[in-house]
Design a protein around this motif. Sequence first.
Motif, mmCIF file in Angstrom:
data_model
loop_
_atom_site.group_PDB
_atom_site.id
_atom_site.type_symbol
_atom_site.label_atom_id
_atom_site.label_comp_id
_atom_site.label_asym_id
_atom_site.label_seq_id
_atom_site.Cartn_x
_atom_site.Cartn_y
_atom_site.Cartn_z
ATOM 1 N N ASN A 95 8.262 -0.396 -2.741
ATOM 2 C CA ASN A 95 6.737 -0.103 -3.262
ATOM 3 C C ASN A 95 6.111 0.224 -2.055
ATOM 4 O O ASN A 95 6.344 -1.336 -0.876
ATOM 5 C CB ASN A 95 6.998 -1.305 -4.202
ATOM 6 N N SER A 96 5.514 0.764 -1.799
ATOM 7 C CA SER A 96 4.661 1.094 -1.541
ATOM 8 C C SER A 96 3.185 1.574 -1.692
ATOM 9 O O SER A 96 2.616 2.886 -2.206
ATOM 10 C CB SER A 96 4.498 1.715 0.088
ATOM 11 N N THR A 97 2.133 0.829 -0.840
ATOM 12 C CA THR A 97 0.831 2.089 -1.224
ATOM 13 C C THR A 97 0.351 2.077 -0.277
ATOM 14 O O THR A 97 -0.208 1.375 0.980
ATOM 15 C CB THR A 97 0.199 0.917 -2.187
ATOM 16 N N MET A 98 -0.768 3.281 0.489
ATOM 17 C CA MET A 98 -1.017 3.584 1.483
ATOM 18 C C MET A 98 -2.468 2.616 1.514
ATOM 19 O O MET A 98 -2.584 2.828 1.425
ATOM 20 C CB MET A 98 -1.898 4.957 1.617
ATOM 21 N N GLU A 112 3.227 7.345 1.871
ATOM 22 C CA GLU A 112 2.849 8.150 1.122
ATOM 23 C C GLU A 112 4.206 8.261 0.220
ATOM 24 O O GLU A 112 4.961 8.754 0.842
ATOM 25 C CB GLU A 112 2.782 9.836 1.571
ATOM 26 N N LYS A 113 3.725 8.082 -1.137
ATOM 27 C CA LYS A 113 4.731 8.232 -2.560
ATOM 28 C C LYS A 113 5.839 9.237 -1.942
ATOM 29 O O LYS A 113 6.738 9.298 -2.442
ATOM 30 C CB LYS A 113 4.255 8.399 -4.005
ATOM 31 N N ASP A 164 4.988 -5.967 3.774
ATOM 32 C CA ASP A 164 4.436 -6.947 4.984
ATOM 33 C C ASP A 164 3.059 -5.671 4.353
ATOM 34 O O ASP A 164 2.300 -5.450 3.618
ATOM 35 C CB ASP A 164 4.281 -5.327 6.249
ATOM 36 N N THR A 165 1.665 -5.859 5.179
ATOM 37 C CA THR A 165 0.105 -5.387 4.977
ATOM 38 C C THR A 165 -0.192 -3.776 6.236
ATOM 39 O O THR A 165 -1.378 -4.030 6.768
ATOM 40 C CB THR A 165 -0.946 -6.473 4.743
ATOM 41 N N GLY A 166 0.969 -3.772 6.534
ATOM 42 C CA GLY A 166 1.030 -2.158 6.796
ATOM 43 C C GLY A 166 0.344 -1.328 6.423
ATOM 44 O O GLY A 166 -1.147 -1.384 5.213
#
Length: 603
Positions: A436-439, A390-391, A384-386
């Motif tokens: 995998n996530s980026t704020m 946070e890591k 998603d583009t949500g």
Amino acid sequence: MSKKVSFFNLSIYKILSKEQSFLDQARIRLLYYGFFLIFVALGALYLSVYFQNQKMLAYTALFLMGAVIVLFKYLTWRPDWRGTAHALLIVGTLVNSSLVYVSMQTVNIITVQVIIIVIAFSYYMLGQQWGLIYSLLNTIPVLVFMIIEYNSGYVIGIKPNKIDQSTIIISLFANFILLIFIHSHFYTAFLKNIKHLKDSSREQARLYNQMETAIEKAEKSARIKSEFLSTMSHEIRTPLNAVIGMSNLLMMSSPRPDQRENLEVLKFSANNLLAIVNDVLDFSKIESGKVVFENIRFNLVELMNNICGGQILKAEEKGLLFKLDVDSSLKNKVLFGDPTRITQIIFNLVSNAIKFTPQGNIWVRVTCVEDRHNTVTVNFSVRDTGIGIEKENLENIFEPFTQESLATTREYGGTGLGLAIVKRLLELQDLQITVNSTMGYGSEFSFYMEFPVSTEVVTEVVAAPETKQPAESPLACLRVLIAEDNMVNVMLMKKLLSKWNINPTIAENGERAVEFMQYGNFDIILMDLQMPVMNGFDASKEIRKMADPKKSGIPIIALTASALFDIKEQVYEAGMNDYVSKPFKPDDLLEKLNNYALRKRVV
């Protein structure tokens, strides 16, 4: 031992610790105080042989006194009692052999006493194996010397020392003191150790009893928790069944646009509450270890379309672009697995993606990464583009009742159980989920799953030529008996079935349902499980015992709001044919009624 103290330490208390056993502490004390006794005895012997001008014996005594000082210092600096004991025994063995073969060139009572001291000391300090070794090292050379002396006499180029009666008395006295000290010391230590073992045994028995009590309490607590969840589920689902059921009925009555909008809000809120209840119950079931995975045939492409069909509409309502991409190589494959659990996993991931994406896109990809004909490995990915994560919070999001932050909970709501359920379901299958996530840019959740492949080939369904359907509905004239004690649900069922031209008969409990069956004729029974007087299980068993095969074989569909983990097994064991959980969708009940109505027409 790894304990270290100052080089200048002379205290025994700094080399003793609570971690040491009673026997180890006793061994350290024996060495510590034994060095004092040996040093005093050697000093007295030294003075005695020195004044007799017995130089070899005097040097031997001085050597032993020096060795005692060095070993004592080593023990108080590096409290390695095993190493110290070995060193002392080696020195004693060498000195004993030198006395017999060189200094005195004879075996006397003093030599025998020294051997006895070495044997006792080695067994007490180092155990059976080393005790035997040091015993043989001290006795064999002496026996060999006695044999040589008996056969041919022992003669070497060194004049032996002769000791007088005073030296013999001093040696005997010192040796007796050492023997008494060794035995007395270890006898006391053994008594203390036995007492400690008895105390430990009693303590272990007490702890074992406490543990058994704690286990009983935990099991009782688990049962109470299960029963509480079942009761609360029933109490919550019963009114929810009425709310959702009435909403469905009103929406089926062609309401005005403004009424439909209100009904949609009502239905949406009720479904949200139901989703929360289901999450809690699902998580409890998973945590209890009572999840059983099915292994049935299914088509993954069709399953993914069914899962995402409703979610696409939900995403479009938020203005999100939803894209489902399923590998075309999976289209004609029939897989073995648990479609229900796959649905649960994907639905939770997609629901989260939609919830935490204010604008942008949702991608669901299913890729066949390895095809080995009889098995396939599939990668599932939900991106998603949500708002992102946070890591440092990536691990926390999988904990039950936890979300990425308190602000997230307040803004987006939810129980925080969705991802916990996903992780637990995958772990029960020895699978792992990757995040995998980026704020501010979005998140991607993915996992791999292996499926056996059926030899069955999926073929395109060719539309059959239309045949003229009978004007009469399959549900026409269907005689339905409803066993239900809740009046709100009775009213709901009457109104719902009237939409399908069914006029049901109502039994307020299981006993009345059995009576109705005895004196009346019905085609199907909708049986609530929790009722007064006689519950649905017992009522079903009584009906199955009836002499009339038509009555004993009547289809019985269980209707319940219960959350017991083994409810399905109980339903089938009681002789019921099917199961519908409250709150149910009208279409689900209609489908089951149609199936049994068609079977009746065929028969």
